[in-house]
Design a protein around this motif. Structure first.
Motif: not given
Length: 105
Positions: A14, A36, A40-41, A44-45
């Motif tokens: 990101s 993405l 990284h996804t 972030h979750c």
């Protein structure tokens, strides 16, 4: 040789400069979708999961086992001679790796 129309996906983190790079590639790779990366996804979750009891316990535990040689040696013995997973603020999954190791032992 890969044709420009064969590229359908570009994965990125990101970081804004990577987003700009993907936007710059879009005119050349007309079928490409920028997504993405899954690591990284998930990271972030995970930022939105609030486990206050675990956090309250893990922070001092990590400080103890990672900073004191005698505590590290006891934990290493508990793991059968293997080294404990290390915590790093840079690696997105390191705290979860430590939590998993504790829960299994």
């Amino acid at each position: 040789r890969v044709q420009t129309t064969d590229v359908v996906c570009g994965a990125r983190d990101s970081c804004s400069t990577n987003g700009k790079a993907m936007r710059n590639l879009e005119p050349m790779y007309i079928n490409m979708e920028a997504i993405l990366c899954i690591s990284h996804t998930l990271s972030h979750c995970g930022d939105h999961v609030d486990l206050p009891v675990l956090n309250e316990w893990m922070t001092p535990w990590l400080g103890l086992v990672q900073n004191h040689p005698s505590a590290r040696a006891i934990w290493k013995e508990k793991l059968g001679g293997g080294a404990m997973k290390g915590y790093s603020t840079i690696r997105w999954c390191s705290r979860e790796e430590c939590s998993n190791e504790i829960s299994k032992n």
